[in-house]
Scaffold this motif. Structure first.
Motif, PDB file in Angstrom:
ATOM      1  N   UNK A  91       0.743  -0.882  -0.093  1.00  0.00           N
ATOM      2  CA  UNK A  91      -0.180  -0.147  -0.245  1.00  0.00           C
ATOM      3  C   UNK A  91       0.936   0.857   0.277  1.00  0.00           C
ATOM      4  N   UNK A  92       1.302   1.241   0.811  1.00  0.00           N
ATOM      5  CA  UNK A  92       2.984   2.338   0.920  1.00  0.00           C
ATOM      6  C   UNK A  92       3.565   2.791  -0.605  1.00  0.00           C
ATOM      7  N   UNK A  93       4.013   1.040  -0.891  1.00  0.00           N
ATOM      8  CA  UNK A  93       4.770   1.652  -2.244  1.00  0.00           C
ATOM      9  C   UNK A  93       4.342   1.857  -2.921  1.00  0.00           C
ATOM     10  N   UNK A  94       3.292   1.886  -3.897  1.00  0.00           N
ATOM     11  CA  UNK A  94       1.916   1.982  -4.567  1.00  0.00           C
ATOM     12  C   UNK A  94       1.251   3.944  -4.200  1.00  0.00           C
ATOM     13  N   UNK A  95       0.371   3.702  -3.204  1.00  0.00           N
ATOM     14  CA  UNK A  95      -0.454   4.600  -3.175  1.00  0.00           C
ATOM     15  C   UNK A  95       0.105   5.410  -1.854  1.00  0.00           C
ATOM     16  N   UNK A  96       1.442   4.973  -1.224  1.00  0.00           N
ATOM     17  CA  UNK A  96       1.967   5.978  -0.330  1.00  0.00           C
ATOM     18  C   UNK A  96       1.074   6.433   1.127  1.00  0.00           C
ATOM     19  N   UNK A  97       0.091   4.862   1.070  1.00  0.00           N
ATOM     20  CA  UNK A  97      -0.728   5.635   2.448  1.00  0.00           C
ATOM     21  C   UNK A  97      -1.954   3.995   2.803  1.00  0.00           C
ATOM     22  N   UNK A  98      -2.333   3.876   4.007  1.00  0.00           N
ATOM     23  CA  UNK A  98      -2.401   2.653   4.417  1.00  0.00           C
ATOM     24  C   UNK A  98      -3.743   3.338   5.033  1.00  0.00           C
ATOM     25  N   UNK A  99      -4.853   3.525   5.045  1.00  0.00           N
ATOM     26  CA  UNK A  99      -5.939   3.594   6.047  1.00  0.00           C
ATOM     27  C   UNK A  99      -6.894   2.912   6.238  1.00  0.00           C
ATOM     28  N   UNK A 100      -7.898   2.535   6.997  1.00  0.00           N
ATOM     29  CA  UNK A 100      -8.451   1.715   7.649  1.00  0.00           C
ATOM     30  C   UNK A 100      -9.445   0.558   7.431  1.00  0.00           C
ATOM     31  N   UNK A 101      -9.941   0.836   6.025  1.00  0.00           N
ATOM     32  CA  UNK A 101     -10.652  -0.597   4.868  1.00  0.00           C
ATOM     33  C   UNK A 101      -9.083  -1.162   4.446  1.00  0.00           C
ATOM     34  N   UNK A 102      -8.130  -0.729   4.238  1.00  0.00           N
ATOM     35  CA  UNK A 102      -7.017  -1.430   4.053  1.00  0.00           C
ATOM     36  C   UNK A 102      -7.091  -2.438   5.437  1.00  0.00           C
ATOM     37  N   UNK A 103      -6.764  -2.003   6.465  1.00  0.00           N
ATOM     38  CA  UNK A 103      -6.189  -2.653   7.467  1.00  0.00           C
ATOM     39  C   UNK A 103      -7.256  -4.037   7.728  1.00  0.00           C
ATOM     40  N   UNK A 104      -9.173  -3.436   7.858  1.00  0.00           N
ATOM     41  CA  UNK A 104      -9.922  -4.487   8.066  1.00  0.00           C
ATOM     42  C   UNK A 104      -9.516  -5.765   6.570  1.00  0.00           C
ATOM     43  N   UNK A 105      -9.066  -5.009   5.862  1.00  0.00           N
ATOM     44  CA  UNK A 105      -9.161  -6.094   4.170  1.00  0.00           C
ATOM     45  C   UNK A 105      -7.785  -7.081   5.201  1.00  0.00           C
ATOM     46  N   UNK A 106      -6.788  -6.579   5.982  1.00  0.00           N
ATOM     47  CA  UNK A 106      -6.221  -7.719   5.854  1.00  0.00           C
ATOM     48  C   UNK A 106      -6.045  -8.288   7.992  1.00  0.00           C
ATOM     49  N   UNK A 107      -7.044  -7.883   7.905  1.00  0.00           N
ATOM     50  CA  UNK A 107      -7.803  -8.480   9.409  1.00  0.00           C
ATOM     51  C   UNK A 107      -8.741 -10.111   8.693  1.00  0.00           C
ATOM     52  N   UNK A 108      -9.657  -9.768   7.549  1.00  0.00           N
ATOM     53  CA  UNK A 108     -10.334 -10.281   7.389  1.00  0.00           C
ATOM     54  C   UNK A 108      -9.419 -11.255   6.639  1.00  0.00           C
TER      55      UNK A 108
END
Length: 467
Positions: A35-52
């Motif tokens: 996420x940081x490599x391509x978008x330079x950010x990491x938000x809550x939706x990506x975090x939830x995606x990781x938890x799932x």
């Protein structure tokens, strides 16, 4: 870390928690990095995606028993199941994105980088750790003591594999053969400890952790007698087949180097099954204790008012793998036998208090054992624990008696709901109890535990042989 066992045991159930944490960390860190490599950010939706994805991956990893010991397994097989677990994780992941209408929010580049990098790292760290285990085993750490019955061609091949490849984690302690030493391979004469009887004796004394039977499968009667004798131990038993002429029920395959083995006496509590069983125990014991807390206080008061002595009684029992545990009970007798000789309660036993007789008939004296379940030394459902003195008596009289310790002892069990609870004043009664105990171990499932709990509610609290 010591030379005999080391801090990493063969049964990775007790170490697998760290394995799971590392997998969870890799899945999350790869998503953050992509996420940081391509978008330079990491938000809550990506975090939830990781938890799932973490929850889904752990589910499929348990399905493939990925967190078991791989001492007897190949690295290719481990990588295969790791990749399968991760690949199957992607299906519920895409379903989650579809039904939450979030597919357009997530970058396909990020998802692609994450999926590929996670798969690579999940396999890579296992390869690195496997090399670590190989290096310490070559130095003599994290090993298991092994005995081989039968210096046949396959037995010699197995011994060669163990000696030539110490990275397997096995240490050849002794070999056993009934033949005259002059007829045996001189390479292993110095390890010869005697015949089959000596091998069984060493297993009973706990000097061996694994015993391989390398006799020809055509010698069925002798193998059957050996297995029957080893049923009085908790040693892991494997057969080294010379030809694969038939399958053994409730067995599983393994190998030491290039030598195939068959596990004969093994516990069903491996990998995800042990976790499911533990979750079942914790849920049931907490739920039941919440209901019976006040009745237990009333019972404690009744014991205190009707007889002298402590409310609770702690007695030695055999637990998982034949290890001694302390089992809690409400005191129902005027004495508290816990020595080398423990007399079973009989009809009209003068040692039993009037209030204790009621507790024993209704099994209410066993309610404190739910604390044993929370402690992890017992299960809600399993073979009932016997007094140590009774174990020592009946293990000599009943075939395969000690195999009942391949699972944690239970508050209730398959034998009890089928009418075999209470006094076992004859060998025949104990044989029937062991028959049902072993049947339970062979056919264990969460559904079977559920049935036993239901049966216990209706017919397991009382019995004609309970005094």
């Amino acid at each position: 870390m010591n030379e005999n066992g080391g801090f990493i045991r063969n049964n990775l159930n007790q170490f697998a928690f760290i394995y799971r944490l590392i997998d969870i960390f890799i899945i999350q860190i790869c998503l953050i990095a992509a996420s940081y490599l391509y978008l330079e950010k990491f938000d809550i939706k990506y975090f939830v995606l990781g938890l799932v994805s973490n929850m889904a991956y752990l589910f499929f990893a348990e399905l493939f028993v990925l967190y078991r010991s791989w001492r007897n397994g190949s690295f290719k097989e481990m990588v295969f199941y790791t990749v399968c677990s991760w690949a199957l994780t992607l299906f519920p992941l895409f379903i989650f994105l579809f039904f939450t209408k979030q597919t357009e929010y997530f970058s396909r580049v990020v998802l692609g980088l994450w999926m590929v990098s996670t798969a690579i790292l999940l396999c890579a760290w296992r390869g690195v750790f496997r090399q670590f285990l190989i290096s310490i085993r070559r130095k003599g750490y994290n090993t298991r003591s092994v005995g081989i019955i039968g210096l046949t061609k396959r037995g010699i091949d197995l011994a060669n594999e163990i000696i030539n490849y110490p990275e397997s984690g096995y240490k050849l302690t002794a070999v056993f053969d009934e033949r005259d030493p002059v007829r045996l391979d001189h390479k292993y004469i110095d390890r010869l400890e005697g015949g089959i009887a000596e091998g069984v004796k060493m297993a009973q004394q706990g000097k061996l952790e694994i015993l391989f039977v390398a006799l020809p499968l055509t010698n069925k009667e002798r193998i059957e007698n050996i297995l029957k004798a080893l049923g009085d131990t908790t040693v892991d038993v494997h057969i080294v087949p010379d030809v694969f002429t038939f399958n053994l029920l409730h067995s599983r395959m393994g190998h030491v180097g290039e030598v195939q083995t068959i596990s004969v006496y093994d516990s069903p509590m491996r990998g995800g099954y042990s976790i499911m069983k533990r979750m079942e125990d914790v849920f049931l014991s907490l739920s039941i204790l919440a209901v019976i807390a006040i009745p237990m206080l009333c019972i404690a008061l009744g014991i205190k008012l009707t007889s002298k002595g402590p409310v609770l009684f702690k007695q030695d029992r055999y637990g998982m793998d034949g290890k001694k545990i302390k089992v809690w009970k409400f005191r129902s007798m005027r004495v508290m036998d816990n020595g080398e000789v423990v007399k079973q309660a009989t009809k009209g036993d003068p040692r039993i208090t009037p209030f204790g007789a009621f507790l024993r008939r209704t099994s209410l004296d066993e309610l404190p054992q739910f604390f044993n379940v929370l402690q992890g030394t017992m299960s809600v459902v399993g073979p009932r624990p016997h007094a140590v003195s009774h174990n020592e008596e009946y293990r000599k009289k009943v075939a395969y008696y000690m195999l009942r310790h391949k699972m944690k002892p239970g508050i209730t069990g398959w034998a009890q709901v089928n009418g075999w609870r209470g006094e076992t004043d004859t060998v025949e009664k104990m044989e029937m109890r062991i028959k049902y105990d072993l049947e339970y171990i062979r056919n264990w499932s969460i559904w079977m535990d559920f049935k036993i709990v239901i049966f216990t509610l209706f017919r397991g609290f009382v019995g004609k042989n309970v005094y």
